[in-house]
Design a protein around this motif. Structure first.
Motif, PDB file in Angstrom:
ATOM      1  N   PRO A  56       0.835  -1.204   0.000  1.00 18.38           N
ATOM      2  CA  PRO A  56       0.000   0.000   0.000  1.00 18.38           C
ATOM      3  C   PRO A  56       0.873   1.260   0.000  1.00 18.38           C
ATOM      4  O   PRO A  56       1.810   1.368   0.795  1.00 18.38           O
ATOM      5  CB  PRO A  56      -0.825  -0.120   1.281  1.00 18.38           C
ATOM      6  N   ASP A  57       0.581   2.185  -0.921  1.00 15.33           N
ATOM      7  CA  ASP A  57       1.358   3.431  -0.978  1.00 15.33           C
ATOM      8  C   ASP A  57       0.423   4.626  -0.825  1.00 15.33           C
ATOM      9  O   ASP A  57      -0.682   4.488  -0.288  1.00 15.33           O
ATOM     10  CB  ASP A  57       2.211   3.470  -2.262  1.00 15.33           C
ATOM     11  N   TYR A  58       0.884   5.807  -1.278  1.00 12.99           N
ATOM     12  CA  TYR A  58       0.089   7.035  -1.093  1.00 12.99           C
ATOM     13  C   TYR A  58      -1.328   6.898  -1.635  1.00 12.99           C
ATOM     14  O   TYR A  58      -2.244   7.581  -1.170  1.00 12.99           O
ATOM     15  CB  TYR A  58       0.805   8.221  -1.749  1.00 12.99           C
ATOM     16  N   ARG A  59      -1.542   6.011  -2.623  1.00 13.67           N
ATOM     17  CA  ARG A  59      -2.870   5.882  -3.229  1.00 13.67           C
ATOM     18  C   ARG A  59      -3.845   5.087  -2.384  1.00 13.67           C
ATOM     19  O   ARG A  59      -5.042   5.031  -2.697  1.00 13.67           O
ATOM     20  CB  ARG A  59      -2.735   5.188  -4.598  1.00 13.67           C
ATOM     21  N   SER A  60      -3.384   4.439  -1.309  1.00 12.69           N
ATOM     22  CA  SER A  60      -4.229   3.452  -0.635  1.00 12.69           C
ATOM     23  C   SER A  60      -5.318   4.067   0.241  1.00 12.69           C
ATOM     24  O   SER A  60      -6.458   3.625   0.201  1.00 12.69           O
ATOM     25  CB  SER A  60      -3.364   2.485   0.181  1.00 12.69           C
ATOM     26  N   TYR A  61      -4.993   5.060   1.053  1.00 11.85           N
ATOM     27  CA  TYR A  61      -5.968   5.521   2.050  1.00 11.85           C
ATOM     28  C   TYR A  61      -6.357   6.982   1.889  1.00 11.85           C
ATOM     29  O   TYR A  61      -5.542   7.825   1.490  1.00 11.85           O
ATOM     30  CB  TYR A  61      -5.463   5.287   3.492  1.00 11.85           C
ATOM     31  N   TRP A  62      -7.589   7.267   2.240  1.00  9.37           N
ATOM     32  CA  TRP A  62      -8.146   8.612   2.211  1.00  9.37           C
ATOM     33  C   TRP A  62      -7.606   9.415   3.405  1.00  9.37           C
ATOM     34  O   TRP A  62      -7.971   9.145   4.554  1.00  9.37           O
ATOM     35  CB  TRP A  62      -9.679   8.544   2.255  1.00  9.37           C
ATOM     36  N   LEU A  63      -6.686  10.332   3.134  1.00  8.51           N
ATOM     37  CA  LEU A  63      -6.207  11.320   4.101  1.00  8.51           C
ATOM     38  C   LEU A  63      -5.772  10.707   5.431  1.00  8.51           C
ATOM     39  O   LEU A  63      -6.227  11.107   6.504  1.00  8.51           O
ATOM     40  CB  LEU A  63      -7.283  12.406   4.317  1.00  8.51           C
ATOM     41  N   ARG A  64      -4.866   9.734   5.335  1.00 12.90           N
ATOM     42  CA  ARG A  64      -4.258   9.130   6.527  1.00 12.90           C
ATOM     43  C   ARG A  64      -2.752   9.171   6.381  1.00 12.90           C
ATOM     44  O   ARG A  64      -2.243   9.117   5.271  1.00 12.90           O
ATOM     45  CB  ARG A  64      -4.651   7.659   6.658  1.00 12.90           C
ATOM     46  N   THR A  65      -2.047   9.156   7.484  1.00 15.44           N
ATOM     47  CA  THR A  65      -0.592   9.081   7.422  1.00 15.44           C
ATOM     48  C   THR A  65      -0.090   7.683   7.790  1.00 15.44           C
ATOM     49  O   THR A  65       1.112   7.436   7.823  1.00 15.44           O
ATOM     50  CB  THR A  65       0.056  10.120   8.358  1.00 15.44           C
ATOM     51  N   ARG A  66      -1.033   6.786   8.067  1.00 14.89           N
ATOM     52  CA  ARG A  66      -0.680   5.394   8.331  1.00 14.89           C
ATOM     53  C   ARG A  66      -1.811   4.521   7.803  1.00 14.89           C
ATOM     54  O   ARG A  66      -2.980   4.884   7.932  1.00 14.89           O
ATOM     55  CB  ARG A  66      -0.501   5.185   9.840  1.00 14.89           C
ATOM     56  N   THR A  67      -1.458   3.407   7.177  1.00 17.46           N
ATOM     57  CA  THR A  67      -2.511   2.532   6.671  1.00 17.46           C
ATOM     58  C   THR A  67      -3.348   2.020   7.834  1.00 17.46           C
ATOM     59  O   THR A  67      -2.898   2.001   8.993  1.00 17.46           O
ATOM     60  CB  THR A  67      -1.924   1.336   5.893  1.00 17.46           C
ATOM     61  N   LYS A  68      -4.569   1.607   7.528  1.00 13.54           N
ATOM     62  CA  LYS A  68      -5.444   1.013   8.549  1.00 13.54           C
ATOM     63  C   LYS A  68      -6.116  -0.193   7.912  1.00 13.54           C
ATOM     64  O   LYS A  68      -7.296  -0.184   7.562  1.00 13.54           O
ATOM     65  CB  LYS A  68      -6.475   2.038   9.035  1.00 13.54           C
ATOM     66  N   ALA A  69      -5.310  -1.229   7.701  1.00 14.51           N
ATOM     67  CA  ALA A  69      -5.792  -2.416   7.001  1.00 14.51           C
ATOM     68  C   ALA A  69      -6.866  -3.112   7.832  1.00 14.51           C
ATOM     69  O   ALA A  69      -6.735  -3.212   9.051  1.00 14.51           O
ATOM     70  CB  ALA A  69      -4.639  -3.369   6.721  1.00 14.51           C
ATOM     71  N   PRO A  70      -7.936  -3.585   7.174  1.00 10.33           N
ATOM     72  CA  PRO A  70      -9.004  -4.275   7.912  1.00 10.33           C
ATOM     73  C   PRO A  70      -8.453  -5.475   8.668  1.00 10.33           C
ATOM     74  O   PRO A  70      -8.835  -5.741   9.798  1.00 10.33           O
ATOM     75  CB  PRO A  70      -9.966  -4.726   6.796  1.00 10.33           C
ATOM     76  N   LEU A  71      -7.549  -6.183   8.017  1.00  9.16           N
ATOM     77  CA  LEU A  71      -6.874  -7.315   8.640  1.00  9.16           C
ATOM     78  C   LEU A  71      -5.487  -6.799   8.985  1.00  9.16           C
ATOM     79  O   LEU A  71      -4.630  -6.738   8.122  1.00  9.16           O
ATOM     80  CB  LEU A  71      -6.770  -8.410   7.581  1.00  9.16           C
ATOM     81  N   ASN A  72      -5.320  -6.379  10.223  1.00  5.26           N
ATOM     82  CA  ASN A  72      -4.174  -5.524  10.516  1.00  5.26           C
ATOM     83  C   ASN A  72      -3.036  -6.222  11.264  1.00  5.26           C
ATOM     84  O   ASN A  72      -2.086  -5.578  11.687  1.00  5.26           O
ATOM     85  CB  ASN A  72      -4.632  -4.280  11.275  1.00  5.26           C
ATOM     86  N   TYR A  73      -3.157  -7.531  11.421  1.00  5.40           N
ATOM     87  CA  TYR A  73      -2.088  -8.293  12.082  1.00  5.40           C
ATOM     88  C   TYR A  73      -1.797  -9.518  11.247  1.00  5.40           C
ATOM     89  O   TYR A  73      -2.677 -10.053  10.586  1.00  5.40           O
ATOM     90  CB  TYR A  73      -2.498  -8.742  13.491  1.00  5.40           C
ATOM     91  N   PHE A  74      -0.571  -9.987  11.308  1.00  6.40           N
ATOM     92  CA  PHE A  74      -0.269 -11.278  10.694  1.00  6.40           C
ATOM     93  C   PHE A  74       0.696 -12.006  11.602  1.00  6.40           C
ATOM     94  O   PHE A  74       1.718 -11.441  12.005  1.00  6.40           O
ATOM     95  CB  PHE A  74       0.311 -11.092   9.294  1.00  6.40           C
ATOM     96  N   LEU A  75       0.335 -13.234  11.958  1.00  7.28           N
ATOM     97  CA  LEU A  75       1.096 -13.993  12.944  1.00  7.28           C
ATOM     98  C   LEU A  75       1.285 -13.177  14.224  1.00  7.28           C
ATOM     99  O   LEU A  75       2.302 -13.260  14.892  1.00  7.28           O
ATOM    100  CB  LEU A  75       2.461 -14.428  12.381  1.00  7.28           C
ATOM    101  N   GLY A  76       0.261 -12.369  14.525  1.00  3.41           N
ATOM    102  CA  GLY A  76       0.287 -11.581  15.749  1.00  3.41           C
ATOM    103  C   GLY A  76       1.042 -10.274  15.660  1.00  3.41           C
ATOM    104  O   GLY A  76       1.091  -9.518  16.621  1.00  3.41           O
ATOM    105  N   PHE A  77       1.638  -9.982  14.489  1.00  8.07           N
ATOM    106  CA  PHE A  77       2.402  -8.733  14.361  1.00  8.07           C
ATOM    107  C   PHE A  77       1.609  -7.697  13.578  1.00  8.07           C
ATOM    108  O   PHE A  77       1.013  -8.023  12.550  1.00  8.07           O
ATOM    109  CB  PHE A  77       3.734  -8.979  13.646  1.00  8.07           C
ATOM    110  N   PRO A  78       1.611  -6.438  14.033  1.00  6.82           N
ATOM    111  CA  PRO A  78       0.910  -5.395  13.274  1.00  6.82           C
ATOM    112  C   PRO A  78       1.574  -5.173  11.917  1.00  6.82           C
ATOM    113  O   PRO A  78       2.802  -5.214  11.811  1.00  6.82           O
ATOM    114  CB  PRO A  78       1.020  -4.149  14.158  1.00  6.82           C
ATOM    115  N   ILE A  79       0.750  -4.971  10.878  1.00  2.00           N
ATOM    116  CA  ILE A  79       1.318  -4.826   9.539  1.00  2.00           C
ATOM    117  C   ILE A  79       1.093  -3.437   8.934  1.00  2.00           C
ATOM    118  O   ILE A  79       1.501  -3.199   7.811  1.00  2.00           O
ATOM    119  CB  ILE A  79       0.751  -5.886   8.565  1.00  2.00           C
ATOM    120  N   ASP A  80       0.457  -2.519   9.679  1.00  2.00           N
ATOM    121  CA  ASP A  80       0.232  -1.191   9.102  1.00  2.00           C
ATOM    122  C   ASP A  80       1.545  -0.431   8.969  1.00  2.00           C
ATOM    123  O   ASP A  80       2.508  -0.694   9.678  1.00  2.00           O
ATOM    124  CB  ASP A  80      -0.788  -0.415   9.948  1.00  2.00           C
ATOM    125  N   ARG A  81       1.578   0.485   8.002  1.00  2.00           N
ATOM    126  CA  ARG A  81       2.806   1.225   7.697  1.00  2.00           C
ATOM    127  C   ARG A  81       2.491   2.695   7.421  1.00  2.00           C
ATOM    128  O   ARG A  81       1.360   3.059   7.103  1.00  2.00           O
ATOM    129  CB  ARG A  81       3.488   0.626   6.483  1.00  2.00           C
TER     130      ARG A  81
END
Ligand code: FAD
Length: 497
Positions: A56-81
C-alpha cells in the motif's frame, strides 16, 4: 464553475448516483455529478492507476498518514505502515464504536469492493425492504441491475481445477462435511480475464493481490458500466475532488449547493456555489446521513423529518479465520475475488463468504467475512460542540453477529478438529468485530423519505443510495442498492419531471 445552474446535481458517484445519472440523462436531463474522491483514470509513476494490497502506498488511504488495514495483524504482528497523506481510494472512517470502510473516487465503493454481486433470497426480501413490492424487484429491477452491472459466475469446472481457488475448495469441503449449504457467489469480475491470468496470457490483477485499493484489470467497476454509459449520453459531467457541504432552498423552487474543491492533500482550494433544480443524495449511507443530519440540525434543511439519521446498520459484518491442519493447505496463490459462500441464514442468521488471504505465501488459514442478521441499529446525530456528526454504534453491539457466525464455525471446527486463528486482528483476538464494509441506512425508505426516496418536505430533493436500506440486506449489498435505485429513478422520472 461557481454560479452555474444545473438541472440535476448528483452528490456522489457510487451505485445510487451512477444509476440516477444514467437514467436521468437518458430521459433528456442534464446531470452534474460531484465526487469528493479522485477520478482514478491516470496511472502513477509506476504505470499503474491502483496500488496492490501487499504494497500500500500514497494511493491506498483517504487522508491518513498510516494505513489502517481491515486485517491488521499477521502472525500476531501489526502490519500497518506509514504513508504520505493523500486523497487515496479507501476511507477507514472511524466512529466511536466502529470503523466504516468506504470507497472514495469516481465509482464509489465499486473501486474497492470485492465485486460480489448477490441478490437476496426472495424469502428474505420482506425483511430487507418491507415497503417494496417484491414482484417488481425480482421481475424487473434485480434483473436490470444484474445485466447492467455485468454480473457473472465462475465456471465450476475451472473452479475445481485452478490453483488460485484451492482456498475456496477447502472452504467448500469443510462446509459440506458439516452439512452446510455451499453456494457459488456471482461477481462483476471478468471471469474469462481471470482464467487468462491463471494461464499467464494477460497482466495479473485478481491473481496479483489487487482488490482493496483498486483493480488495474478485470473488475467491472462502475467506471466500466453505468458511468461509462452515462457519459456516452453526452449529458453527464463529473467533478472529482469536489465535496458538497451544503444544500439549501433557493428562489424559484431551486436549491443552492455549496461545493468545496480539494487538492490531493485534502486542503480546500476553492468554495463554489451552484444552483440545481433537483439534488440527488448519493454520497453513500454514511455520506448522505452525515449531510442530512447536519443540514437539518444547522438550519439549512430544518424541515427534514425526525427519521433522518436513524436506522443505520452494519449488515452484521464480522470476520474470522480458522487454522487448518497441515494436510489442508489453502495455497500460496489466491484469487483476491471471492466466489463462494456458506449459507446458514435460515438456521443460524449467518451467510459467510469464503474470503482470500492473498499474502503470497501458504498460511494454512481459512478466512471468512460473515454477513449476519444483527438486529442492532444506530443513529447519527449532530454534535454541536465538536461540529461533527456522531454515530452511536457500540462495540458490544457486534456480539449477536459473533454468536451467529459461531453457528457455522464452531461446528466446522468441531467436525474438523481445528481452532480459530487468533493472530489476524491482534494478539489472541479471534473476531474482526471492529469494522464494517457494508454501511446501510440513515435515511430509510418510507421513513426518512417517501416510498421512492423523495425528501417530501423539500420537493426536488431525493435520497438514492445505501442510506435508504434499513441496515441489512442478508447478503452483500450493492446489487440491492442498484436495483432499488433503478426502481426509484424510474418512478421519479415518470412522475416528477
Ligand atoms: P458509495 O458507493 O459509497 O458511493 C458514495 C460516493 O459518494 C463515494 O464515492 C464518496 O466518495 C462520495 N461522497 C461522499 N460524501 C460526499 C460529499 N459530501 N460530496 C461529494 N461526494 C461525496 N458490496 C457488495 O455488494 N459486494 C462486495 O463484494 C463488496 N465488497 C466490499 C469491500 C469493501 C472493502 C468495501 C469498502 C465495500 C464493499 N461492498 C461490497 C459494499 C459496497 O461497495 C457498498 O455497499 C456500495 O458501494 C454503496 O453504494 P452507494 O451508492 O450507497 O455509495
Amino acid at each position: 464553475p461557481s454560479g452555474a445552474h444545473v438541472a440535476a446535481l448528483v452528490i456522489g458517484t457510487g451505485y445510487g448516483g451512477a444509476v440516477a445519472a444514467l437514467r436521468l440523462a437518458q430521459a433528456g436531463v442534464d446531470v452534474h455529478m460531484v465526487e469528493m474522491g479522485m477520478a482514478w483514470d491516470t496511472p502513477g509513476s509506476d504505470g499503474k492507476i491502483f496500488c496492490n494490497t501487499r504494497e500500500p502506498d500514497y494511493r491506498s488511504y483517504w487522508l491518513r498518514t498510516r494505513t489502517k488495514a481491515p486485517l491488521n495483524y499477521f502472525l500476531g504482528f501489526p502490519i500497518d505502515r506509514d504513508i504520505p497523506r493523500y486523497t487515496g481510494i479507501l476511507d477507514a472512517e472511524e466512529f466511536g464504536g466502529i470503523t466504516v470502510y468506504q470507497g472514495r473516487g469516481v465509482g464509489g465503493g465499486s473501486l474497492v469492493n470485492g465485486g460480489m454481486a448477490v441478490t437476496p433470497r426472495r424469502e428474505n426480501f420482506g425483511a430487507v425492504l418491507p415497503s417494496v413490492n417484491p414482484d417488481e424487484m425480482y421481475n424487473v429491477y434485480y434483473p436490470r441491475a444484474n445485466a447492467e452491472l455485468g454480473v457473472g459466475t465462475v465456471d465450476p469446472a475451472w473452479f475445481d481445477s485452478t490453483a488460485c481457488y484451492q482456498y475456496a475448495r477447502v472452504g467448500r469441503k469443510h462446509a459440506q462435511r458439516s452439512n452446510f449449504p455451499f453456494v457459488f457467489v456471482p461477481d462483476v469480475y471478468d471471469w474469462d480475464y481471470m482464467e487468462q491470468e491463471a494461464a499467464g496470457t494477460v497482466t495479473k490483477s485478481a491473481l496479483a493481490g489487487e482488490i482493496l485499493y483498486g483493480n488495474n484489470h478485470g473488475k467491472k467497476s462502475l467506471q466500466q458500466t453505468y458511468l461509462a454509459r452515462a457519459r456516452s449520453t453526452g449529458r453527464v459531467s463529473v467533478s472529482p475532488l469536489h465535496r458538497v457541504t451544503s444544500v439549501a432552498p433557493a428562489s424559484g423552487g431551486r436549491y443552492t449547493v455549496t461545493v468545496e474543491q480539494l487538492n490531493t492533500t485534502g486542503a480546500v482550494t476553492t468554495v463554489k456555489t451552484v444552483t440545481a433544480d433537483r439534488v440527488f443524495f448519493a454520497a453513500g449511507s454514511v455520506g448522505t446521513s452525515k449531510l442530512l443530519v447536519r443540514l437539518k440540525a444547522t438550519g439549512a434543511l430544518p424541515n427534514l423529518n425526525g427519521e433522518v439519521g436513524r436506522g443505520w446498520g452494519d449488515n452484521g459484518n464480522v470476520m474470522c479465520g480458522r487454522a487448518n491442519h497441515l494436510w489442508d493447505p489453502t495455497g500460496a496463490l489466491q484469487s483476491s475475488i471471492p466466489c463462494c459462500g456458506i449459507d446458514n441464514w435460515a438456521a443460524g442468521g449467518a451467510f459467510a463468504e469464503v474470503a482470500p488471504l492473498p499474502t503470497g505465501i501458504e498460511t494454512y488459514a481459512s478466512f471468512y467475512l460473515s454477513i449476519t442478521n444483527n438486529p442492532n441499529r444506530a443513529q447519527f446525530s449532530w454534535n454541536a460542540a465538536a461540529s461533527r456528526v456522531d454515530l452511536n454504534w457500540q462495540a458490544a453491539w457486534k456480539q449477536p453477529s459473533i454468536t451467529m457466525a459461531k453457528t457455522i464455525f464452531d461446528k466446522i471446527n468441531s467436525k474438523e478438529g481445528t481452532i480459530y486463528r487468533t493472530d489476524l486482528f491482534g494478539t489472541y483476538k479471534i473476531w474482526g468485530d471492529h469494522l464494517t464494509y457494508h454501511p446501510l441506512g440513515g435515511a430509510v425508505l418510507n421513513k426518512a423519505t417517501d416510498n421512492y426516496g423523495r425528501l417530501t418536505a423539500y420537493p426536488g430533493l431525493y435520497v438514492i443510495d445505501g442510506a435508504l436500506i434499513p441496515g441489512n440486506t442478508t447478503v452483500n449489498p450493492f446489487v440491492t442498492i442498484t436495483a432499488l435505485a433503478e426502481r426509484n429513478i424510474e418512478k421519479i422520472i415518470a412522475t416528477d419531471l
